[in-house]
Design a protein around this motif. Structure first.
Motif, PDB file in Angstrom:
ATOM      1  N   MET A 113       0.850  -1.198   0.000  1.00  0.00           N
ATOM      2  CA  MET A 113       0.000   0.000   0.000  1.00  0.00           C
ATOM      3  C   MET A 113       0.885   1.246   0.000  1.00  0.00           C
ATOM      4  O   MET A 113       1.789   1.381   0.821  1.00  0.00           O
ATOM      5  N   SER A 114       0.663   2.145  -0.948  1.00  0.00           N
ATOM      6  CA  SER A 114       1.503   3.328  -1.058  1.00  0.00           C
ATOM      7  C   SER A 114       1.082   4.382  -0.041  1.00  0.00           C
ATOM      8  O   SER A 114      -0.024   4.350   0.504  1.00  0.00           O
ATOM      9  N   ARG A 115       1.988   5.331   0.179  1.00  0.00           N
ATOM     10  CA  ARG A 115       1.661   6.443   1.054  1.00  0.00           C
ATOM     11  C   ARG A 115       0.662   7.379   0.384  1.00  0.00           C
ATOM     12  O   ARG A 115       0.640   7.522  -0.838  1.00  0.00           O
ATOM     13  N   THR A 116      -0.104   8.060   1.213  1.00  0.00           N
ATOM     14  CA  THR A 116      -0.908   9.179   0.736  1.00  0.00           C
ATOM     15  C   THR A 116      -0.093  10.452   0.920  1.00  0.00           C
ATOM     16  O   THR A 116       0.463  10.684   1.999  1.00  0.00           O
ATOM     17  N   VAL A 117      -0.003  11.242  -0.117  1.00  0.00           N
ATOM     18  CA  VAL A 117       0.711  12.522  -0.057  1.00  0.00           C
ATOM     19  C   VAL A 117      -0.274  13.645  -0.356  1.00  0.00           C
ATOM     20  O   VAL A 117      -1.406  13.407  -0.809  1.00  0.00           O
ATOM     21  N   TYR A 118       0.154  14.866  -0.096  1.00  0.00           N
ATOM     22  CA  TYR A 118      -0.695  16.042  -0.328  1.00  0.00           C
ATOM     23  C   TYR A 118      -0.012  16.946  -1.341  1.00  0.00           C
ATOM     24  O   TYR A 118       1.143  17.332  -1.160  1.00  0.00           O
ATOM     25  N   VAL A 119      -0.714  17.274  -2.417  1.00  0.00           N
ATOM     26  CA  VAL A 119      -0.176  18.168  -3.442  1.00  0.00           C
ATOM     27  C   VAL A 119      -1.249  19.164  -3.858  1.00  0.00           C
ATOM     28  O   VAL A 119      -2.301  18.767  -4.392  1.00  0.00           O
ATOM     29  N   ASN A 120      -1.001  20.427  -3.567  1.00  0.00           N
ATOM     30  CA  ASN A 120      -1.864  21.519  -4.054  1.00  0.00           C
ATOM     31  C   ASN A 120      -3.350  21.268  -3.828  1.00  0.00           C
ATOM     32  O   ASN A 120      -4.179  21.366  -4.745  1.00  0.00           O
ATOM     33  N   GLY A 121      -3.690  20.889  -2.598  1.00  0.00           N
ATOM     34  CA  GLY A 121      -5.096  20.760  -2.238  1.00  0.00           C
ATOM     35  C   GLY A 121      -5.674  19.375  -2.334  1.00  0.00           C
ATOM     36  O   GLY A 121      -6.836  19.161  -1.955  1.00  0.00           O
ATOM     37  N   SER A 122      -4.907  18.406  -2.834  1.00  0.00           N
ATOM     38  CA  SER A 122      -5.428  17.056  -3.016  1.00  0.00           C
ATOM     39  C   SER A 122      -4.598  16.023  -2.269  1.00  0.00           C
ATOM     40  O   SER A 122      -3.363  16.118  -2.226  1.00  0.00           O
ATOM     41  N   TYR A 123      -5.286  15.026  -1.688  1.00  0.00           N
ATOM     42  CA  TYR A 123      -4.626  13.867  -1.098  1.00  0.00           C
ATOM     43  C   TYR A 123      -4.578  12.786  -2.172  1.00  0.00           C
ATOM     44  O   TYR A 123      -5.624  12.395  -2.713  1.00  0.00           O
ATOM     45  N   THR A 141       3.313  26.325  -4.983  1.00  0.00           N
ATOM     46  CA  THR A 141       3.160  24.870  -4.940  1.00  0.00           C
ATOM     47  C   THR A 141       3.369  24.398  -3.513  1.00  0.00           C
ATOM     48  O   THR A 141       4.322  24.812  -2.853  1.00  0.00           O
ATOM     49  N   ILE A 142       2.488  23.526  -3.028  1.00  0.00           N
ATOM     50  CA  ILE A 142       2.642  22.968  -1.687  1.00  0.00           C
ATOM     51  C   ILE A 142       2.580  21.452  -1.755  1.00  0.00           C
ATOM     52  O   ILE A 142       1.696  20.883  -2.395  1.00  0.00           O
ATOM     53  N   VAL A 143       3.547  20.815  -1.127  1.00  0.00           N
ATOM     54  CA  VAL A 143       3.663  19.357  -1.118  1.00  0.00           C
ATOM     55  C   VAL A 143       3.951  18.906   0.312  1.00  0.00           C
ATOM     56  O   VAL A 143       4.785  19.503   0.997  1.00  0.00           O
ATOM     57  N   LEU A 144       3.269  17.865   0.757  1.00  0.00           N
ATOM     58  CA  LEU A 144       3.566  17.251   2.046  1.00  0.00           C
ATOM     59  C   LEU A 144       3.562  15.740   1.901  1.00  0.00           C
ATOM     60  O   LEU A 144       2.774  15.189   1.130  1.00  0.00           O
ATOM     61  N   PHE A 145       4.456  15.079   2.651  1.00  0.00           N
ATOM     62  CA  PHE A 145       4.428  13.621   2.713  1.00  0.00           C
ATOM     63  C   PHE A 145       4.987  13.170   4.055  1.00  0.00           C
ATOM     64  O   PHE A 145       5.673  13.929   4.747  1.00  0.00           O
ATOM     65  N   THR A 146       4.663  11.954   4.432  1.00  0.00           N
ATOM     66  CA  THR A 146       5.139  11.401   5.699  1.00  0.00           C
ATOM     67  C   THR A 146       6.303  10.449   5.468  1.00  0.00           C
ATOM     68  O   THR A 146       6.451   9.874   4.387  1.00  0.00           O
ATOM     69  N   GLN A 147       7.123  10.286   6.486  1.00  0.00           N
ATOM     70  CA  GLN A 147       8.209   9.303   6.475  1.00  0.00           C
ATOM     71  C   GLN A 147       8.234   8.596   7.819  1.00  0.00           C
ATOM     72  O   GLN A 147       8.358   9.254   8.859  1.00  0.00           O
TER      73      GLN A 147
END
Length: 283
Positions: free
Chosen positions: A1-11, A111-117
């Motif tokens: 199962m891949s990670r969910t990331v956040y890019v410009n308003g979308s998961y 541009t906004i990007v978030l991800f977990t590690q």
């Protein structure tokens, strides 16, 4: 199962996440970032990271596409969706996409990007054993107080340390230690914790601020001033702090043993205090 990331308003699933090839973060390193640690599924010192983010954006005349309250909610949602118990949330904001030009574009959307590690933060083998570091010249630009994504110099420093069989590097400018490649640097001499004072020469570490506050509350003596690499080699202890290393001892510099060559009592106690107090304040 891949990670969910956040890019410009979308998961999004990480494999579906994209940004423009014209993004100025890619073309010019025209962006800032933060890393907020997560313990027991809770954010550690988010307010400190948000405040520094706002400062970095302001120094670069860059807008945030979301409010800090919205940003907190995005962090929490990513932690929830990825079932992250321990690790970090990486956040990056760039000036956005535009035709390549050195001048700042007008009207570009950030541009906004978030991800977990997921990372093992509390039971780190390096914290138990201690780090070996080398000293290298500080070749970075003059505004290290802004947390920008231009990290090639620190990356080169880490690679130089790896080639030397060490864990990290401390950077030297005008004869004095500035900081580690991705952390603030400290020495302990005669019971006094010594770390470089705040200026444009170093990053204003969020973990640094918390650790120094906790140290003073524990009646430890703190001195904020520059120190040389020779002074560091002659110290009783040395350690680093960062969002994902917390307080981690340094036991060797340029092949020279520091103190007894094992993690010292001050660093070990500060790590314990930091973990205890951070968990109380987590949200």
């Amino acid at each position: 199962m891949s990670r969910t990331v956040y890019v410009n308003g979308s998961y999004l699933p990480e494999e579906e996440a994209t940004v423009s090839v014209f993004d100025r973060g890619f073309l010019f390193a025209d962006g800032v970032y933060e890393v907020t640690s997560v313990l027991d599924g809770q954010l550690i010192d988010f307010d400190g990271h948000a405040k520094r983010l706002e400062r970095s954006l302001g120094e670069l005349d860059m807008d945030s596409p979301v409010s800090m309250d919205e940003l907190r909610d995005i962090h929490r949602e990513l932690v929830r969706r990825n079932d992250l118990r321990e690790g970090g949330v990486y956040l990056q904001i760039t000036r956005g996409a535009a035709d390549r030009d050195f001048l700042f574009p007008e009207g570009a959307e950030p541009t906004i990007v978030l991800f977990t590690q997921a990372m093992n933060l509390t039971n780190s083998p390096k914290a138990e054993k201690g780090l070996k570091v080398i000293s290298i010249p500080d070749i970075r630009w003059g505004r290290r107080d802004i947390k920008t994504v231009q990290l090639l110099a620190p990356s080169l420093g880490k690679m130089e340390a790896k080639k030397a069989g060490c864990d990290d590097a401390w950077m030297i400018e005008d004869g004095f230690v500035t900081e580690g490649t991705s952390n603030n640097a400290y020495i302990v001499k005669g019971g006094t914790i010594i770390t470089r004072d705040l200026s444009n020469a170093i990053l204003h570490g969020i973990t640094r601020a918390a650790v120094l506050r906790f140290a003073r509350e524990a009646q430890m003596k703190v001195e904020e001033r520059s120190f040389t690499i020779d002074e560091a080699k002659d110290a009783d202890e040395a350690f680093i702090t960062s969002a994902t290393t917390f307080v981690t001892p340094v036991v060797e510099i340029d092949g020279q043993q520091i103190g007894e060559g094992v993690p010292g009592t001050v660093a070990k106690r500060l790590r314990e205090i930091y973990l205890e107090e951070s968990r109380k304040l987590a949200d």
